[in-house]
Design a protein around this motif. Structure first.
Motif, PDB file in Angstrom:
ATOM      1  N   ARG A 111       0.881  -1.154   0.115  1.00  0.00           N
ATOM      2  CA  ARG A 111      -0.110   0.040  -0.133  1.00  0.00           C
ATOM      3  C   ARG A 111       0.858   1.181   0.012  1.00  0.00           C
ATOM      4  O   ARG A 111       0.395   2.366  -0.366  1.00  0.00           O
ATOM      5  CB  ARG A 111      -0.935  -0.001   1.205  1.00  0.00           C
ATOM      6  N   ALA A 112       1.889   1.255   0.641  1.00  0.00           N
ATOM      7  CA  ALA A 112       3.079   2.282   0.705  1.00  0.00           C
ATOM      8  C   ALA A 112       3.688   2.758  -0.789  1.00  0.00           C
ATOM      9  O   ALA A 112       4.382   3.604  -0.690  1.00  0.00           O
ATOM     10  CB  ALA A 112       4.106   2.123   1.661  1.00  0.00           C
ATOM     11  N   GLY A 113       3.298   1.774  -1.653  1.00  0.00           N
ATOM     12  CA  GLY A 113       3.986   1.804  -3.170  1.00  0.00           C
ATOM     13  C   GLY A 113       5.126   0.924  -3.502  1.00  0.00           C
ATOM     14  O   GLY A 113       5.502   1.239  -4.834  1.00  0.00           O
ATOM     15  N   THR A 114       5.289  -0.058  -2.803  1.00  0.00           N
ATOM     16  CA  THR A 114       6.190  -0.870  -3.461  1.00  0.00           C
ATOM     17  C   THR A 114       5.547  -2.237  -3.799  1.00  0.00           C
ATOM     18  O   THR A 114       4.964  -3.104  -2.951  1.00  0.00           O
ATOM     19  CB  THR A 114       7.439  -1.290  -2.175  1.00  0.00           C
ATOM     20  N   ARG A 115       6.007  -2.718  -5.015  1.00  0.00           N
ATOM     21  CA  ARG A 115       5.522  -3.921  -5.507  1.00  0.00           C
ATOM     22  C   ARG A 115       6.223  -5.026  -5.075  1.00  0.00           C
ATOM     23  O   ARG A 115       7.735  -4.875  -5.185  1.00  0.00           O
ATOM     24  CB  ARG A 115       5.389  -3.883  -6.923  1.00  0.00           C
ATOM     25  N   LEU A 116       5.773  -6.014  -4.467  1.00  0.00           N
ATOM     26  CA  LEU A 116       6.308  -7.184  -3.831  1.00  0.00           C
ATOM     27  C   LEU A 116       5.684  -8.462  -4.065  1.00  0.00           C
ATOM     28  O   LEU A 116       4.539  -8.609  -3.888  1.00  0.00           O
ATOM     29  CB  LEU A 116       6.901  -6.868  -2.601  1.00  0.00           C
ATOM     30  N   ASP A 117       6.479  -9.626  -4.283  1.00  0.00           N
ATOM     31  CA  ASP A 117       5.737 -10.746  -4.722  1.00  0.00           C
ATOM     32  C   ASP A 117       6.383 -11.852  -3.332  1.00  0.00           C
ATOM     33  O   ASP A 117       7.653 -11.776  -3.303  1.00  0.00           O
ATOM     34  CB  ASP A 117       6.057 -11.359  -5.909  1.00  0.00           C
ATOM     35  N   LEU A 118       5.346 -12.465  -2.767  1.00  0.00           N
ATOM     36  CA  LEU A 118       6.047 -13.450  -1.631  1.00  0.00           C
ATOM     37  C   LEU A 118       6.242 -14.971  -2.450  1.00  0.00           C
ATOM     38  O   LEU A 118       5.533 -15.427  -2.941  1.00  0.00           O
ATOM     39  CB  LEU A 118       5.095 -13.469  -0.632  1.00  0.00           C
ATOM     40  N   LEU A 119       7.368 -15.542  -2.225  1.00  0.00           N
ATOM     41  CA  LEU A 119       7.785 -16.687  -2.686  1.00  0.00           C
ATOM     42  C   LEU A 119       8.113 -17.701  -1.790  1.00  0.00           C
ATOM     43  O   LEU A 119       8.750 -17.477  -0.739  1.00  0.00           O
ATOM     44  CB  LEU A 119       9.227 -16.607  -3.595  1.00  0.00           C
ATOM     45  N   SER A 120       7.544 -18.967  -1.998  1.00  0.00           N
ATOM     46  CA  SER A 120       8.044 -20.074  -1.028  1.00  0.00           C
ATOM     47  C   SER A 120       9.495 -20.384  -1.335  1.00  0.00           C
ATOM     48  O   SER A 120      10.128 -19.921  -2.265  1.00  0.00           O
ATOM     49  CB  SER A 120       6.952 -21.123  -1.317  1.00  0.00           C
ATOM     50  N   ALA A 121       9.944 -21.237  -0.541  1.00  0.00           N
ATOM     51  CA  ALA A 121      11.509 -21.560  -0.570  1.00  0.00           C
ATOM     52  C   ALA A 121      11.594 -22.401  -1.852  1.00  0.00           C
ATOM     53  O   ALA A 121      12.513 -22.116  -2.652  1.00  0.00           O
ATOM     54  CB  ALA A 121      11.844 -22.572   0.517  1.00  0.00           C
ATOM     55  N   GLY A 122      10.638 -23.240  -2.407  1.00  0.00           N
ATOM     56  CA  GLY A 122      10.488 -24.021  -3.609  1.00  0.00           C
ATOM     57  C   GLY A 122      10.709 -22.729  -4.816  1.00  0.00           C
ATOM     58  O   GLY A 122      11.341 -23.070  -5.760  1.00  0.00           O
ATOM     59  N   ASP A 123       9.652 -21.888  -4.676  1.00  0.00           N
ATOM     60  CA  ASP A 123       9.755 -20.912  -5.608  1.00  0.00           C
ATOM     61  C   ASP A 123      10.931 -20.149  -5.787  1.00  0.00           C
ATOM     62  O   ASP A 123      11.321 -19.672  -7.024  1.00  0.00           O
ATOM     63  CB  ASP A 123       8.599 -19.764  -5.297  1.00  0.00           C
ATOM     64  N   ALA A 124      11.709 -19.645  -4.662  1.00  0.00           N
ATOM     65  CA  ALA A 124      13.000 -19.150  -4.739  1.00  0.00           C
ATOM     66  C   ALA A 124      14.078 -19.763  -5.234  1.00  0.00           C
ATOM     67  O   ALA A 124      14.768 -19.544  -6.175  1.00  0.00           O
ATOM     68  CB  ALA A 124      13.333 -18.761  -3.298  1.00  0.00           C
ATOM     69  N   ALA A 125      14.017 -21.154  -5.082  1.00  0.00           N
ATOM     70  CA  ALA A 125      15.102 -22.065  -5.686  1.00  0.00           C
ATOM     71  C   ALA A 125      14.701 -22.352  -6.967  1.00  0.00           C
ATOM     72  O   ALA A 125      15.600 -22.598  -7.836  1.00  0.00           O
ATOM     73  CB  ALA A 125      14.982 -23.491  -5.048  1.00  0.00           C
ATOM     74  N   ALA A 126      13.454 -22.251  -7.749  1.00  0.00           N
ATOM     75  CA  ALA A 126      13.182 -22.446  -8.923  1.00  0.00           C
ATOM     76  C   ALA A 126      13.807 -20.999  -9.846  1.00  0.00           C
ATOM     77  O   ALA A 126      14.260 -21.087 -10.736  1.00  0.00           O
ATOM     78  CB  ALA A 126      11.572 -22.331  -9.057  1.00  0.00           C
ATOM     79  N   ARG A 127      13.580 -19.957  -9.051  1.00  0.00           N
ATOM     80  CA  ARG A 127      13.969 -18.753  -9.799  1.00  0.00           C
ATOM     81  C   ARG A 127      15.661 -18.599  -9.862  1.00  0.00           C
ATOM     82  O   ARG A 127      16.045 -17.933 -10.689  1.00  0.00           O
ATOM     83  CB  ARG A 127      13.583 -17.515  -8.683  1.00  0.00           C
ATOM     84  N   VAL A 128      16.367 -19.116  -8.659  1.00  0.00           N
ATOM     85  CA  VAL A 128      17.791 -19.197  -8.792  1.00  0.00           C
ATOM     86  C   VAL A 128      18.034 -20.385  -8.447  1.00  0.00           C
ATOM     87  O   VAL A 128      18.104 -21.018  -7.160  1.00  0.00           O
ATOM     88  CB  VAL A 128      18.228 -18.219  -7.513  1.00  0.00           C
ATOM     89  N   PRO A 129      18.239 -21.434  -9.234  1.00  0.00           N
ATOM     90  CA  PRO A 129      18.573 -22.833  -9.143  1.00  0.00           C
ATOM     91  C   PRO A 129      19.578 -23.263  -8.264  1.00  0.00           C
ATOM     92  O   PRO A 129      19.734 -24.456  -7.618  1.00  0.00           O
ATOM     93  CB  PRO A 129      18.657 -23.138 -10.584  1.00  0.00           C
ATOM     94  N   ALA A 130      20.629 -22.539  -8.091  1.00  0.00           N
ATOM     95  CA  ALA A 130      21.660 -22.694  -7.266  1.00  0.00           C
ATOM     96  C   ALA A 130      21.398 -22.956  -5.544  1.00  0.00           C
ATOM     97  O   ALA A 130      22.180 -23.317  -4.837  1.00  0.00           O
ATOM     98  CB  ALA A 130      22.866 -21.786  -7.489  1.00  0.00           C
ATOM     99  N   LEU A 131      20.501 -22.083  -5.245  1.00  0.00           N
ATOM    100  CA  LEU A 131      20.075 -22.109  -3.824  1.00  0.00           C
ATOM    101  C   LEU A 131      19.553 -23.722  -3.323  1.00  0.00           C
ATOM    102  O   LEU A 131      18.994 -24.295  -3.842  1.00  0.00           O
ATOM    103  CB  LEU A 131      18.701 -21.456  -3.768  1.00  0.00           C
ATOM    104  N   VAL A 132      20.168 -23.750  -2.057  1.00  0.00           N
ATOM    105  CA  VAL A 132      19.685 -25.022  -1.321  1.00  0.00           C
ATOM    106  C   VAL A 132      18.482 -24.443  -0.569  1.00  0.00           C
ATOM    107  O   VAL A 132      18.291 -23.719   0.288  1.00  0.00           O
ATOM    108  CB  VAL A 132      20.473 -25.432  -0.323  1.00  0.00           C
TER     109      VAL A 132
END
Length: 373
Positions: A111-132
């Motif tokens: 609401r303050a003006g910042t766009r953000l998407d909440l990701l699960s741990a699996g989503d984060a690892a899919a976005r950056v496959p090197a993550l454990v």
């Protein structure tokens, strides 16, 4: 060099350059910008990771970043020949209990003006496959944030100010500030004395020293070293966002076909031309091995260090000194000086010209918060 100016700005980094620009926008062009190095932005500005990341645990900094983001995304027509901001994305990794707190705060942040998407741990690892994945409980993706072209931003500030009459002198060392009747009267340099109505202390890591020379309110501004390295990786990382983890005290992002990484070191040091901290780099790689082991390099391509200068509360110091009239602080931006420069430069110009600003609660930035009764 000895003629008088309405405003003398000490420091040619992003703080001083942005103020020069916004003063010129307000019609104040009898301004001299002094930089002791042969080129502007030599220290903190040119060595920054150069990103806009609107999420910040310090509310004042977050508000300044959000307020500055519009300028960086959509600068005034003709301001820069190239885009200032590439929305490459920022992905912030979290563990519990911070992750649950972030999810609770997310609607208010949006609401303050910042766009953000909440990701699960699996989503984060899919976005950056090197993550454990089991080293992460969740992530915030800021898809509209990303890399700032610091060179374009700095030189646009300076170029527009110069074309409107602001005088810029590089390779000039400030030796003192002449004070009379409780007011700053002139800046003393190796080339002579420069009378002025306003002395602006935008000297970055040297701001505390300039304040001492003037006899201003002590602001306890302390420079800290921050190291960055660049190395090759066996993956195509060009589409990755910047990935940051406070838990692991590191961030990494695509750079020149490889990755740049900072161990997020913050060693207090004297103002200087810093050298990279090899111990901090080795420690950072150890933490990287736990978070993304496939990224740990065998060799480093290049390394450098910069200075980030903090006030005790880690909030910038902007405003006229409470005990020395005509001496104005624009310092202590820490690692946020580039991404907050549109708002801080505009606030500082308002305060110098009008003595007040409607853009922000200036009391949150004022040097009077350090004054001792």
């Amino acid at each position: 060099m000895t003629r008088a100016f309405d405003v003398v700005v000490v420091g040619g980094g992003i703080a001083g350059a942005s103020l020069a620009y916004f003063l010129a926008e307000r019609g104040v062009t009898d301004v001299l910008l002094l930089e002791r190095e042969p080129q502007p932005g030599f220290h903190a500005t040119s060595r920054s990771a150069a990103v806009l990341s609107e999420l910040d645990p310090i509310a004042t900094l977050q508000a300044l970043k959000v307020a500055s983001a519009g300028f960086l995304r959509h600068p005034p027509e003709g301001f820069s020949e190239t885009p200032l901001l590439a929305p490459t994305g920022i992905m912030l990794l979290f563990r519990e209990p911070v992750w649950s707190a972030i999810r609770t705060l997310a609607p208010a942040i949006a609401r303050a003006g910042t766009r953000l998407d909440l990701l699960s741990a699996g989503d984060a690892a899919a976005r950056v496959p090197a993550l454990v994945a089991d080293r992460v409980d969740g992530a915030v993706l800021l898809p509209e944030d990303g890399h700032i072209d610091v060179h374009a931003l700095l030189w646009a500030y300076l170029g527009h100010a110069r074309r409107r009459g602001v005088v810029q002198r590089f390779g000039v060392t400030v030796r003192g500030v002449r004070v009379a009747g409780g007011r700053a009267q002139a800046v003393l340099t190796d080339d002579g004395e420069i009378p002025t109505r306003w002395v602006v202390n935008a000297a970055g890591a040297w701001a505390s020293a300039i304040g001492t020379l003037a006899g201003a309110t002590p602001a306890a501004l302390v420079p800290h070293r921050r190291t960055i390295v660049v190395f090759d990786v066996p993956l195509d990382v060009r589409a990755w966002p910047l990935v940051a983890s406070d838990e692991n005290r590191l961030y990494f992002a695509p750079e020149s076909g490889g990755l740049k990484l900072s161990p997020m070191d913050e060693e207090p040091i004297e103002a200087c031309d810093p050298v990279p901290d090899d111990v901090a780099v080795a420690s950072g790689f150890e933490r990287l091995a736990a978070l993304a082991p496939s990224l740990v390099p065998r060799a480093v391509r290049r390394r450098w260090a910069g200075l980030r200068t903090f006030a005790p509360d880690r909030v910038p110091v902007v405003g006229e000194d409470p005990r020395l009239r005509g001496f104005f602080w624009l310092a202590g931006q820490g690692g946020c000086g580039i991404e907050t420069s549109p708002m801080l430069g505009a606030i500082a110009a308002d305060l110098i010209v009008d003595g007040t600003t409607a853009r922000f609660d200036a009391a949150r930035l004022a040097p009077s918060r350090f004054a001792v009764a």
